[in-house]
Structures are given as C-alpha cells and as structure tokens.
Design an enzyme around this catalytic site. Sequence first.
Site, mmCIF file in Angstrom:
data_model
loop_
_atom_site.group_PDB
_atom_site.id
_atom_site.type_symbol
_atom_site.label_atom_id
_atom_site.label_comp_id
_atom_site.label_asym_id
_atom_site.label_seq_id
_atom_site.Cartn_x
_atom_site.Cartn_y
_atom_site.Cartn_z
ATOM 1 N N GLU A 190 6.291 30.782 -39.206
ATOM 2 C CA GLU A 190 5.667 31.427 -38.041
ATOM 3 C C GLU A 190 6.650 32.378 -37.358
ATOM 4 O O GLU A 190 6.325 33.524 -37.068
ATOM 5 C CB GLU A 190 5.191 30.357 -37.049
ATOM 6 C CG GLU A 190 4.665 30.910 -35.743
ATOM 7 C CD GLU A 190 3.347 31.655 -35.899
ATOM 8 O OE1 GLU A 190 2.373 31.031 -36.315
ATOM 9 O OE2 GLU A 190 3.298 32.866 -35.591
ATOM 10 N N ASP A 240 6.316 36.392 -36.944
ATOM 11 C CA ASP A 240 6.248 37.024 -35.625
ATOM 12 C C ASP A 240 7.350 38.078 -35.462
ATOM 13 O O ASP A 240 7.118 39.135 -34.873
ATOM 14 C CB ASP A 240 6.363 35.967 -34.518
ATOM 15 C CG ASP A 240 5.196 34.976 -34.537
ATOM 16 O OD1 ASP A 240 4.185 35.259 -35.193
ATOM 17 O OD2 ASP A 240 5.325 33.904 -33.903
ATOM 18 N N SER A 297 -2.140 34.211 -35.806
ATOM 19 C CA SER A 297 -0.695 34.413 -35.676
ATOM 20 C C SER A 297 -0.258 35.777 -36.191
ATOM 21 O O SER A 297 0.776 36.289 -35.773
ATOM 22 C CB SER A 297 0.050 33.368 -36.502
ATOM 23 O OG SER A 297 0.094 32.148 -35.843
ATOM 24 N N ASP A 353 -14.599 48.843 -32.844
ATOM 25 C CA ASP A 353 -15.501 47.709 -32.636
ATOM 26 C C ASP A 353 -15.785 47.038 -33.985
ATOM 27 O O ASP A 353 -16.131 47.720 -34.955
ATOM 28 C CB ASP A 353 -16.801 48.230 -32.001
ATOM 29 C CG ASP A 353 -17.703 47.105 -31.514
ATOM 30 O OD1 ASP A 353 -17.266 45.942 -31.524
ATOM 31 O OD2 ASP A 353 -18.849 47.416 -31.117
ATOM 32 N N ILE A 354 -15.621 45.740 -34.045
ATOM 33 C CA ILE A 354 -15.925 44.979 -35.270
ATOM 34 C C ILE A 354 -17.297 44.336 -35.056
ATOM 35 O O ILE A 354 -17.484 43.576 -34.104
ATOM 36 C CB ILE A 354 -14.853 43.902 -35.544
ATOM 37 C CG1 ILE A 354 -13.450 44.541 -35.577
ATOM 38 C CG2 ILE A 354 -15.158 43.149 -36.841
ATOM 39 C CD1 ILE A 354 -13.264 45.631 -36.615
ATOM 40 N N GLY A 383 -20.170 45.981 -29.452
ATOM 41 C CA GLY A 383 -19.602 45.647 -28.147
ATOM 42 C C GLY A 383 -18.792 44.364 -28.242
ATOM 43 O O GLY A 383 -18.463 43.894 -29.339
ATOM 44 N N ASP A 409 -17.687 40.567 -28.475
ATOM 45 C CA ASP A 409 -18.254 39.347 -29.041
ATOM 46 C C ASP A 409 -17.174 38.269 -29.072
ATOM 47 O O ASP A 409 -15.981 38.566 -29.074
ATOM 48 C CB ASP A 409 -18.814 39.605 -30.452
ATOM 49 C CG ASP A 409 -17.767 40.174 -31.384
ATOM 50 O OD1 ASP A 409 -16.834 39.442 -31.753
ATOM 51 O OD2 ASP A 409 -17.850 41.374 -31.733
#
Length: 567
Positions: free
Chosen positions: A281, A285, A483, A525-526, A546, A548
């Site tokens: 992790e 990062d 992550s 937008d997905i 929009g 979600d």
Amino acid sequence: MLSSILLASWVFGMALASPLKRGLQAHESRAKPPGGYTLTGPAPSDTLLSLRLALVQNDAAGLVDTLYDVSIPSSTNYGGYLSKEEVEAFIAPTADSVSAVNAWLSDNGISSSTISPTGDWLLIQVPVSKADDLLDAQFSVFTHAATNKQTIRTLAYSIPTDLVGHLDLVHPTVSFPNPYGHPPVVYSPQVESTRSDYAASQCNISAITPACLQYLYSLPTTPATHGSALAVTGYVGQWPQRADLATFLGEYRADISPSTTYNLVSLNGGIDPQNGSAGIEANLDIQYTVGLATDVPVTFISVGGSSDDTDFTDELLDTALYMIGLGSPPQVMTTSYGVDEYLISEKLAYNLCGTYAQLGARGVSILFASGDGGVSGGHYPADGCTTFIPTFPSGCPYVTSVGGTINIPQTAVNFSGGGFSNYWARPSFQSVAVPAYLALYGSKPMDAGLYNASGRGIPDVAAYAVDFDVVLDGATEPVSGTSCASPTFATTIALANDALLAAGRPVLGWLNPWLYAEGWQGLTDITTGNNFACSDFTTGFEAAVGWDPVTGLGTPDYAALLRILGL
Ligand SMILES: *[C@@H]1O[C@H](CO)[C@@H](O)[C@H](O)[C@H]1NC(C)=O
Ligand SMILES: *[C@@H]1O[C@H](CO)[C@@H](O)[C@H](O)[C@H]1NC(C)=O
Ligand SMILES: *[C@@H]1O[C@H](CO)[C@@H](O)[C@H](O)[C@H]1NC(C)=O
Ligand SMILES: *[C@@H]1O[C@H](CO)[C@@H](O)[C@H](O)[C@H]1NC(C)=O
C-alpha cells in the site's frame, strides 16, 4: 443562609479529603457490541488504560461556518484561508472547560498531558477499576468471532453532570477497533479489464502506469515548482521502500530524476526501516504521487501505534493534529485506509471530522479512498451482511471521498465504495446532485430500507482503480483498489494547486463545495456500472449521469479543470 454556607464548606471539606462522588450523566452508549464482537469477560481491574479526553471546543460551529465561507466559490471570501492562530481561536476550549475538567481529574488524583496544539485533547492513564468508577463504565473484554481479536471497551459510560458542555468525549470507550486490523483499502478482486479498440497505445489496462494515467486524465509532465505540496499517510506499519521508488521512476518516469524521493515524517514511532519489507500500500501511494505529481514535494507520514491495543482513530487523530500544528501544512493529503462507520461512535466521528474542517479552513484538501466493499463497507461477509455499510472518514463532509473505475472507456468498478452516511445528514453542497440521483434510482424495491438516503452521499469523485503496476522488492506487480484512485486524484489536485499558485491564486482547499458547484465540469462523468454488495440481495447502486454513489461526480480531466479554473 448561615446553615447553607456551613453545609457548603462541609461538602468542600469532604471533597478535599476524598473525591466527591459527583452526579453522573449517561454520555455515550451502544445497545450491543458491533459487528461480530461479543462480550467474553470482565477486563482485569489493574490493566492500564490510556484514555483520550476531548474537551468541548469553544466554537466548532463557527469554524464550520467560516470553512464554508472560504470554500464556496460564490463567496466573497473564497480562498481566504485562515491562519493556524485563527483556527485555534475557534477550537481552543474555554478557560471554564479547561478548569472544570482539570479540577475533576485532580480531585481524583489523575494527572493528564495535553496532546493537541490548543489543549482540546488530553491524555490520562488509569487502571480499569478506576476508569469504571470514574465513568460509571464496565470496561470488559470483547472478542471478535471471525478473527479472535480481543479488545477492552465498554458499552456505556457517563460523565459528571457538571462537565456536560465541557467534556466532549472519552476514547476508547464505545468505539471499537476494526477486528481485521485496519487493512488499507487495497484489494485484489478478480476483476477483468476490457478496453475498446480505440484505446491509445499509452495504456495497457492489464498494467496501468503513470503514462497511461497522464494520457487518461491529461496530466502534465512538466515540473510543478510553485509551492504545491502533498502528504501521503501510512498506517498499520506500512512504509515505502526508496529503492523501489527509484526502480519505479527509472522504469516509468525516465524523464525525471531517479533520485526524486519523499520526505519522511514519523509520528508515534512510525517506522521507515528501508530493509526490504515495505508495504504494498505504501509503495503504491508513494509511487503514484511522487511518480505522477512531477516535482511536487511529497511527505510520507508514517504513523505508529498499530499494536493491538491502539486504534485506527487514534492514528487518524495523531495525523490530523500533526498537520494542524504545522505553520504551512501540505495543501493536499491522501489516505488509502478507512473503517466501517458503525464501529466508531458518533461523537468521536464528529470530533475527528472536525479536525478535517480545521485543515480545510487552512486550505488543505483531504482525500480518502472510499473503500473496496461496494455498498458493504469493509467487505467482511463473516460479520453478517444485512444493510449497506458506509465507510469512515469518507462520510465526513469535509473530506473528499474517492471511488474507483475500470476499463477504457471507464466504467464504475464494482468494488467501488459508495452509499450514504448514517452520521452526517446531506450537506448543502449535495442538495441538488443527490436528490437528482435519488429521483431516478432511489426507489429500487430490493434496496428499500438498506440505506439512509437522507445522509451525506459518497463518494464525491473517482479515478482508475485496477491493475496499477507497483514495484515491490524490485518486482512489478498489479495492485487494485480505491487505494489506487485516491493518490491519483490527490495528484491531480496538487498539480492544479501548483498552477493556481503560479498564477498568484489561492489553492483549492476543501474541494467539495467547489466540486459540486463548478469543478464537476472539469471531470468526466462515469455513467455505467454498479457497485456490489457482500451478499446477493442486491447489485448495489447504479452509476448514472451526474453524481452517483459509485463514482461520485466522475474522474479528473486536468485540462478541463484548468479551463474551469480560468488557467
Ligand atoms: C465484479 O466484477 C467482476 C468482473 O469485472 C466479476 O467477475 C465479479 O464477479 C464481480 N463481483 C461481484 C461481487 O459482483
Ligand atoms: C500488458 O500487460 C500485461 C501484464 O503486465 C502483459 O502480460 C502484456 O504483455 C502487456 N501487453 C502489451 C500489449 O504490452
Ligand atoms: C524490517 O524492519 C521491521 C521493523 O523494524 C521489522 O519488523 C521487519 O522484520 C524487518 N524486515 C527485515 C527483512 O529485516
Ligand atoms: C439516517 O441519517 C440521519 C442523518 O442524515 C440520522 O440522523 C439518522 O439517525 C440515520 N438513521 C439511521 C437508521 O442510522
């Protein structure tokens, strides 16, 4: 008159001789232990507890009003962030609160130390027997069925009636640790990526690289040199390997110096041994902040205290208090760890959320990965799976929660954490976006009663979250999870901040009011995909045009963001 004075002095005399048993008032409680924990016995009476005491801040509501005032784009004070001292003036407890709490502690022979810049947090150490007596609590051993994790907590505690309004909360009491040890929200689900033929050669979606993200999100490769800075947090003993970062940069960013690295800050004994057992992790990062946010100074905050008896929320608090104590904190902080909201008490959640409001007022953008369990929080089916579970701190309105996408063109990835908080009501910045979603999708019969549509909706935004190439111990491996998304979105903001600073303008600060009012136009937008639940009672929420509760307002488009910002 005379007799009442005599009576008063007699009581006072008693108080000096032995602690006056004050009237106590119930302060926090749970009906039963949360998710999978059962009470398995009394806590040994001589076990020493480290208790953190939060004092009531003198004007926490005033701070939030000011935060909105400097964060709403239409406000005349937009971008007029507060100094450390100005924030502290809201947060410091009153002299009355300090003396009331200190008098109570010294009456009971307890010494305390101050653990926050303004004295709103104190630390005391008392044995279980004394804590039980002081707080009318029953500290007990709770054992988690699936993991055998044991923890000492109480299901209820009281505080002296005369401290109501002075003492905000005592911790750890009714908040429970994540029985799974607060793993980061890195996840390796069996998700298969697909892409349309027209995807550019920059992207191999079995192996996402900085070049692919630069292509997908039009991120610049030019160095940022105008004062933007970024902080990456590391918990549960996770630290990044500098040699792996150098390998990563050599392989994926041949255009920048392979000696580019991060600054280390160690809190509470946080480690950075560079001995070859780095965390995946932390490497993810660091590699996707240093490797994407070209020349933005990155600080890795390695937070210690991950032993069994400490708590993720302590680590969050220590991190926030460190940032709050800085004269010029990094303007963006990204965190890829979280916990199910219901494990944390409401009072503690509000207090921690307040630390992010303080940082927001200073002009810091706080980003958290939304979680990898879809609508099921930390994805632990063993604990039962009967409602949707929001994650913390994503539900805090003063953080920006980042969900995940997959494929090119992008669609929602089904592990993307999303839903509605049970602790925070819908904030004003979501007053148009969230009802619009609910009007279209809020009446799926099979989800009735599974979530709290009046709560703050999460996530706010999203970014790619599957099969990032990460170097660990010299070898490259694919990593998936929100992550991946949080550092990517944080990087976008850090780069935009640098462009703003170059133009002599303030940084973006608390993002949400701006994102919902204007920033959404700088996002893609997905609109397809859904997030899953930990049982098959539902498919979770649908992505939509929009906002979600799967991908929020969408994924970054840096060039469009700069246009929206007038840069
Ligand atoms: C999530 O999507 C993948 C395909 O990408 C599928 O194989 C998997 O079964 C889905 N998981 C759930 C729990 O729906
Ligand atoms: C894409 O990445 C995968 C995993 O690293 C690799 O096996 C494959 O060869 C790559 N494909 C191309 C076209 O480079
Ligand atoms: C590296 O250091 C950590 C912390 O001191 C230790 O737990 C770990 O075992 C060490 N690993 C190796 C390979 O020496
Ligand atoms: C639903 O959310 C509201 C805040 O928006 C809260 O007051 C209420 O207690 C929540 N309900 C449940 C069942 O958690």
